[in-house]
Design an enzyme around this catalytic site. Structure first.
Site, PDB file in Angstrom:
ATOM      1  N   SER A 182      47.917 -25.971   0.131  1.00  0.00           N
ATOM      2  CA  SER A 182      47.073 -24.372   0.542  1.00  0.00           C
ATOM      3  C   SER A 182      46.694 -23.924  -0.670  1.00  0.00           C
ATOM      4  O   SER A 182      45.886 -24.668  -1.606  1.00  0.00           O
ATOM      5  CB  SER A 182      48.153 -23.759   1.079  1.00  0.00           C
ATOM      6  N   ASP A 226      44.584 -26.463  12.287  1.00  0.00           N
ATOM      7  CA  ASP A 226      45.167 -25.443  11.144  1.00  0.00           C
ATOM      8  C   ASP A 226      44.654 -24.033  11.331  1.00  0.00           C
ATOM      9  O   ASP A 226      43.291 -23.979  11.075  1.00  0.00           O
ATOM     10  CB  ASP A 226      44.859 -26.131   9.879  1.00  0.00           C
ATOM     11  N   HIS A 267      49.446 -26.093   9.532  1.00  0.00           N
ATOM     12  CA  HIS A 267      48.988 -25.939   7.880  1.00  0.00           C
ATOM     13  C   HIS A 267      50.088 -26.568   7.077  1.00  0.00           C
ATOM     14  O   HIS A 267      49.881 -26.462   5.753  1.00  0.00           O
ATOM     15  CB  HIS A 267      49.134 -24.394   7.800  1.00  0.00           C
TER      16      HIS A 267
END
Length: 266
Positions: free
Chosen positions: A96, A220, A248
């Protein structure tokens, strides 16, 4: 402050190995979420794990609203860590926002990170109609998100965790993420989330000079598939791979898929 303590650093695996894998977690989680992924690499690599300041077991008093107003503060932290540990031949696996943190480090401090893995990462979350860029969120969506966080942070965490984790047939994964989010101090979580969701590092992508792997999942909520395509198109010497899982957090929901992707890249 001692950097080892500040970022709750752990070094495991083959401590004498010539190559190092640095795993960096995303928002709302900590280094423990990589425990399934690192197992196959312990024999052949030195492995570095740490918590970003403001989360996990990082030193809370190290958090500074000014330093972490943008993610540049976290890129500086990575520079501190790699220098303190005297690391070389580094592959940086960033989930991320930490994917972008590692990318910025590779641009600002060249020659230390040799390879980069972007695991569900995005250079910009906000749509940009002027350039036809789709990041996944418009202004109204982000305004609503932050209003919800500020109104009742713990209720927001419970709802958001389900949307971000997906994998409805495994509700324990969302529950674990919710618990991790709820351990954060709400004011810090909100400020860090704003630094993430309003960032824009698209101009940095062409400056990357190291081999880069872009890992994409399906459904996601934070990073739609078109973003991974954008990364592949704008980062030189990059390639994209899809892993067979939703949400995610592929390293949590499908660690075997992520392990295989990293092994192939290495």
């Amino acid at each position: 402050m001692d950097i080892i303590q500040r970022n709750h650093i752990h070094v495991v695996g083959d401590l004498g190995a010539p190559q190092t894998l640095v795993f960096a977690h995303g928002f709302g989680i900590d280094q423990t979420t990589f425990h399934q992924v690192i197992a196959p690499f312990r024999q052949d690599y030195k492995i570095v794990l740490f918590d970003n300041v403001g989360g996990g077991k990082a030193e809370l008093k190290a958090y500074s609203p000014r330093r972490y107003e943008t993610i540049h503060g976290y890129a500086t932290d990575v520079a501190d860590i790699l220098q303190a540990l005297e690391l070389k031949n580094v592959t940086f696996i960033g989930h991320s926002v930490s994917g972008m943190i590692g990318l910025l480090h590779s641009v600002y401090y060249p020659g230390i990170i040799d390879k980069l893995v972007l695991l569900g990462s995005s250079p910009r979350y906000l749509n940009d109609p002027a350039s036809n860029y789709i990041g996944g969120f418009d202004d109204a969506a982000l305004t609503s998100l932050f209003e919800a966080m500020e109104a009742n942070y713990h209720a927001w965490a419970a709802g958001f965790s389900k949307l971000a984790m997906r994998n409805e047939d495994r509700p324990e994964l969302a529950a674990q993420f919710a618990a991790s989010l709820q351990e954060l101090r709400p004011d810090i979580a909100i400020q860090v989330a704003k630094a993430i969701f309003y960032m824009d590092y698209r101009d940095e992508l062409p400056k990357v000079t190291i081999p880069t792997l872009v890992v994409q999942t399906t459904n996601d909520i934070a990073v739609p598939g078109v973003v991974s395509e954008y990364l592949e198109a704008h980062i030189p010497n990059s390639r994209r791979t899809k892993v067979n899982t939703e949400g995610h957090f592929p390293h949590i929901s499908a660690p075997g898929e992520v392990i295989a992707a990293i092994q192939s890249f290495l």
